[in-house]
Motif scaffolding. Structure first.
Motif, PDB file in Angstrom:
ATOM      1  N   UNK A 174     -15.439  -5.727  -3.208  1.00  0.00           N
ATOM      2  CA  UNK A 174     -16.283  -6.833  -2.758  1.00  0.00           C
ATOM      3  C   UNK A 174     -15.599  -8.180  -2.897  1.00  0.00           C
ATOM      4  N   UNK A 175     -14.792  -8.339  -3.920  1.00  0.00           N
ATOM      5  CA  UNK A 175     -14.124  -9.612  -4.163  1.00  0.00           C
ATOM      6  C   UNK A 175     -12.768  -9.699  -3.474  1.00  0.00           C
ATOM      7  N   UNK A 176     -12.348  -8.619  -2.826  1.00  0.00           N
ATOM      8  CA  UNK A 176     -11.021  -8.589  -2.201  1.00  0.00           C
ATOM      9  C   UNK A 176     -11.039  -9.226  -0.828  1.00  0.00           C
ATOM     10  N   UNK A 177     -10.008  -9.989  -0.554  1.00  0.00           N
ATOM     11  CA  UNK A 177      -9.839 -10.537   0.785  1.00  0.00           C
ATOM     12  C   UNK A 177      -8.419 -10.292   1.291  1.00  0.00           C
ATOM     13  N   UNK A 178      -7.552  -9.869   0.374  1.00  0.00           N
ATOM     14  CA  UNK A 178      -6.162  -9.603   0.720  1.00  0.00           C
ATOM     15  C   UNK A 178      -5.925  -8.097   0.657  1.00  0.00           C
ATOM     16  N   UNK A 179      -5.927  -7.457   1.813  1.00  0.00           N
ATOM     17  CA  UNK A 179      -5.749  -6.018   1.887  1.00  0.00           C
ATOM     18  C   UNK A 179      -4.439  -5.530   1.310  1.00  0.00           C
ATOM     19  N   UNK A 180      -3.421  -6.391   1.312  1.00  0.00           N
ATOM     20  CA  UNK A 180      -2.121  -6.004   0.759  1.00  0.00           C
ATOM     21  C   UNK A 180      -2.210  -5.713  -0.741  1.00  0.00           C
ATOM     22  N   UNK A 181      -3.222  -6.222  -1.396  1.00  0.00           N
ATOM     23  CA  UNK A 181      -3.386  -6.027  -2.834  1.00  0.00           C
ATOM     24  C   UNK A 181      -4.117  -4.731  -3.187  1.00  0.00           C
ATOM     25  N   UNK A 182      -4.622  -4.009  -2.191  1.00  0.00           N
ATOM     26  CA  UNK A 182      -5.398  -2.804  -2.461  1.00  0.00           C
ATOM     27  C   UNK A 182      -4.630  -1.766  -3.277  1.00  0.00           C
ATOM     28  N   UNK A 183      -3.408  -1.377  -2.908  1.00  0.00           N
ATOM     29  CA  UNK A 183      -2.686  -0.405  -3.746  1.00  0.00           C
ATOM     30  C   UNK A 183      -2.458  -0.898  -5.176  1.00  0.00           C
ATOM     31  N   UNK A 184      -2.197  -2.198  -5.335  1.00  0.00           N
ATOM     32  CA  UNK A 184      -2.007  -2.752  -6.668  1.00  0.00           C
ATOM     33  C   UNK A 184      -3.312  -2.658  -7.471  1.00  0.00           C
ATOM     34  N   UNK A 185      -4.434  -2.983  -6.834  1.00  0.00           N
ATOM     35  CA  UNK A 185      -5.739  -2.900  -7.490  1.00  0.00           C
ATOM     36  C   UNK A 185      -6.011  -1.467  -7.941  1.00  0.00           C
ATOM     37  N   UNK A 186      -5.756  -0.496  -7.054  1.00  0.00           N
ATOM     38  CA  UNK A 186      -5.985   0.907  -7.408  1.00  0.00           C
ATOM     39  C   UNK A 186      -5.074   1.321  -8.548  1.00  0.00           C
ATOM     40  N   UNK A 187      -3.805   0.936  -8.502  1.00  0.00           N
ATOM     41  CA  UNK A 187      -2.883   1.308  -9.584  1.00  0.00           C
ATOM     42  C   UNK A 187      -3.341   0.717 -10.916  1.00  0.00           C
TER      43      UNK A 187
END
Length: 175
Positions: free
Chosen positions: A55-68
């Protein structure tokens, strides 16, 4: 409450599809339904059920980092996506990606890469991710009382309202 049919449909879909996405308008209860399915099916995923809120994400490039990060990994040499994929490659795990509508393209690319292994993804979004093989389940609003229909206290939407009101205001009674 009032989601028994959808819950059964989702549980069945997760047995055959590696990516199941719950779609519907905002506020309809997709997140709560996904959390409930995760809790109910935890024994089917010996490597865990992991909730990733976007919900707070706006930068899709950060998704793998968030999951890790949520998985407790700290990538140093490889890209976060490579680290996550390697970590998940032989795991029976359910990843719940919540609020994918904020990063649709990145969520689609991530889910597509992850479902090549043993992992399953249960996603929530206002729209489909358009990933080949995804199973889309529409989550409709709870029913409202029909004229001459069920008694108002027995309607799912009213029961949910009364439950939430009683939580916020102790002693609340539906009259």
């Amino acid at each position: 409450m009032g989601r028994e049919r959808e819950a059964a449909q989702i549980s069945t879909a997760l047995k055959s599809a590696r990516l199941v996405i719950l779609t519907g308008p905002g506020g309809v209860g997709k997140t709560r339904l996904a959390e409930a399915i995760g809790a109910e099916s935890s024994t089917e995923y010996p490597d865990g059920v992991v909730f990733i809120g976007l919900a707070e994400s706006s930068d899709g490039d950060q998704l793998p980092y968030l999951v890790s990060t949520v998985l407790g990994m700290h990538p140093t040499s490889a890209t976060p996506l490579q680290v996550v994929l390697e970590h998940l490659s032989h795991k029976r795990i359910l990843l719940i990606l919540d609020n994918c509508e904020h990063v649709v393209d990145a969520a689609a690319a991530f889910a597509s890469a992850v479902i090549c292994g043993e992992a399953r993804v249960l996603a929530t979004s206002r729209q489909s991710l358009a990933v080949p093989g995804e199973q889309v389940i529409r989550v409709p609003p709870l029913s409202l009382p029909a004229d001459g229909g069920a008694a108002i206290p027995d309607v799912d939407a009213v029961r949910l309202f009364a439950e939430r009101a009683a939580t916020a205001l102790p002693g609340f009674e539906l009259t």
